[in-house]
Enzyme design. Sequence first.
Site, short mmCIF file in Angstrom:
data_model
loop_
_atom_site.label_atom_id
_atom_site.label_comp_id
_atom_site.label_asym_id
_atom_site.label_seq_id
_atom_site.Cartn_x
_atom_site.Cartn_y
_atom_site.Cartn_z
CG PHE A 149 43.03 50.08 50.45
CD1 PHE A 149 42.90 51.44 50.70
CD2 PHE A 149 43.40 49.68 49.17
CE1 PHE A 149 43.12 52.38 49.70
CE2 PHE A 149 43.63 50.61 48.17
CZ PHE A 149 43.48 51.97 48.43
CE LYS A 173 42.37 38.89 51.53
NZ LYS A 173 43.29 40.11 51.59
CD GLU A 176 46.99 42.77 51.77
OE1 GLU A 176 47.66 42.93 50.73
OE2 GLU A 176 45.80 42.37 51.76
CB SER A 226 42.35 46.55 40.69
OG SER A 226 42.94 45.26 40.73
CB CYS A 281 35.34 51.99 42.80
SG CYS A 281 33.83 51.55 43.66
CD GLU A 376 40.11 52.23 39.64
OE1 GLU A 376 39.10 52.43 40.33
OE2 GLU A 376 40.59 51.11 39.45
#
Length: 498
Positions: A149, A173, A176, A226, A281, A376
Site C-alpha cells: 500500500f 495484484k 486493496e 512485510s 521500508c 518494524e
Amino acid sequence: MRIVPHWINGGRVEGAGERRLPVWDPATGEQQAAVVAATDAEVRAAVQAALDAQPKWRAASLSRRAEVMFRFRDLVDSGRKEIATLLSAEHGKTVADAAGEVARGLENAEFAAGAPHLLKGGYSEQAATGVDVYSIRQPLGVVAGITPFNFPAMVPMWMFCNALVAGNAFVLKPSEKDPSVSLLLADLLRRAGLPDGAFNVVQGDKSAVDALIADPDVRALSFVGSTPVARAIYEAGTRAGKRVQALGGAKNHMVVLPDADVDAAADAAVSAGYGSAGERCMAVSVVVAVGSAGDALVPAIASRLGKIRVGPASDPDAEMGPLITREHRDRVASYLSAGELVVDGRDHPATDGPGFFLGPSLVDNVDVGSTLYTDEIFGPVLSVVRVETYDEALKLVNDNPYGNGTAIFTRDGGAARRFQYDAVCGMVGVNVPIPVPVAYYSFGGWKASLFGDLHMYGPEGLQFYTRTKVVTSRWPTEPPKIKSETTSEVDLGFPKVR
C-alpha cells in the site's frame, strides 16, 4: 459507493465476487470506495489473457517494446499531477510526497526504455573447431507482481517496466487499501501501445495471491511487503516451481558519530524518519548516537518536530499525512506506552480531528530488548539508542535480523569507508539517510529483508524476468562435396573443444 474494478484483456472488468473490501479515506476516516475481491475464476481469466497475449508481445522487436516504454514514460510524465492526486486521496500521503513517488517510478520506465542494450547476450567464435557458442536472453512468459500500500505507483513500476520490456506479460495484484492507481497505470500502458492482455490487474487480498501462486502458467512472482508474508510467498512460490523475489521488512539504523554535523544529521533523521509518515521500508527508524553525539542530536531533532505540519493532502502546506488505516494508527501508537518519550505524537492536535493521524514521536534511550526496537513499526516513531563506540553501533546494525539499509553520518572518510565495508546490509548511505539506489542500480536488502537471489528493478530486475539460453552451432565451411563424400563421423566420446 464507488466500486474499484479489475483490468483484464485491455479494459475494466467489474468484479463478480461477493466479498467487498473497504478503501478508506485516511484523512477523514470515511470509506470512499470498495474493492470486489477477485474470484479464482477472475484471477484465471487475467492469467489466461496474459498467456494469450505474451507470444505476440514477445515476438515484437526490442525496438518496438522500448518504444512502448518511451510512450508510457511520456504519458506518466504528463499525468504526474493526476496520478499523484489519486494516489494521495487513497493513501493519505501529501500530494508533494506522492509526486516524488511518481518521479522515482518514472526513473524505472526510463531505464526500461534503454533495456535493449542490457538484453544482449554473448558470442564466442571458434569455441571449438568450426563451432561457435552464444547466449541469448528470453522472457519467462507470464509473471505476476504483488505490491504494498505504501507505494502504489512506484513499486508496481519497479516490476512491470522491466518485465514488459523483456517480453513477458504481467498480472498485477495491488494493495486493496489503495487500488485505483493501478488502473490508471494500466490505461496509460494501453494508450502507449501495449497489446491488450499483456498487462492485467486483479483486485483483492490473500485469496487472489494464493490463486496466482497456484496457477501453473504464472512463471515468476515479485513481492514487496512485510517479512512474514515475504517468507510465506517465497516458500509457497518456490515450492510451486516458480521463480520468486520477495522483499520483506526493515529496521534501518542511522549511525551518528561524534564528529558529524549535528544540524545535517538532525535534518536527515527527521526527513528519513517521518517522511511518508514513516510508512516506507527505507525509513530510518533507529538513530544510533555514538559517544557524545546524542547530547546535541536529540534536542536538535526534537526542536524540528513541532515545525512539521501534519494534515490532510487537501492542505497544500501539509508535510506529513495520516496513516493508512485506523487499526495501523492504533498499532503504531501502542508502542509509545513505554520508553523515554521526548515527543509524544499522540498529543498532536491533528489527532483530535477525523482521520488516522499520529504526530511525529521521538523516544530516547531505547532498550534494544524492547519491541520498540525489535519490531518494524512502520509509522512516525523515531527511536534513539545510545552507545559508546563505533564497534557497538556496528554490532547493532549487523546483529539485527533485517538488512535492508543503513547509514552513517560523519566527517571522517576513513570511518565511512570502514562502515560501508563492514555493514551487513544491502544498501548503505554515507551522509545520505535513505540510500535508495537510482534506477540503473537495483534495490534490495539482505538477511530477512530479501527472499530470493536477485534484487528488484535495474540490471538485476532484467535478470529476474529473463532466462539465459546457450546455443552451440556448427556450419559447414567447406564447399559442398559430392554425395559419396562425408563431413562427419560417429564418435561416442565426450565432445571435443580442442
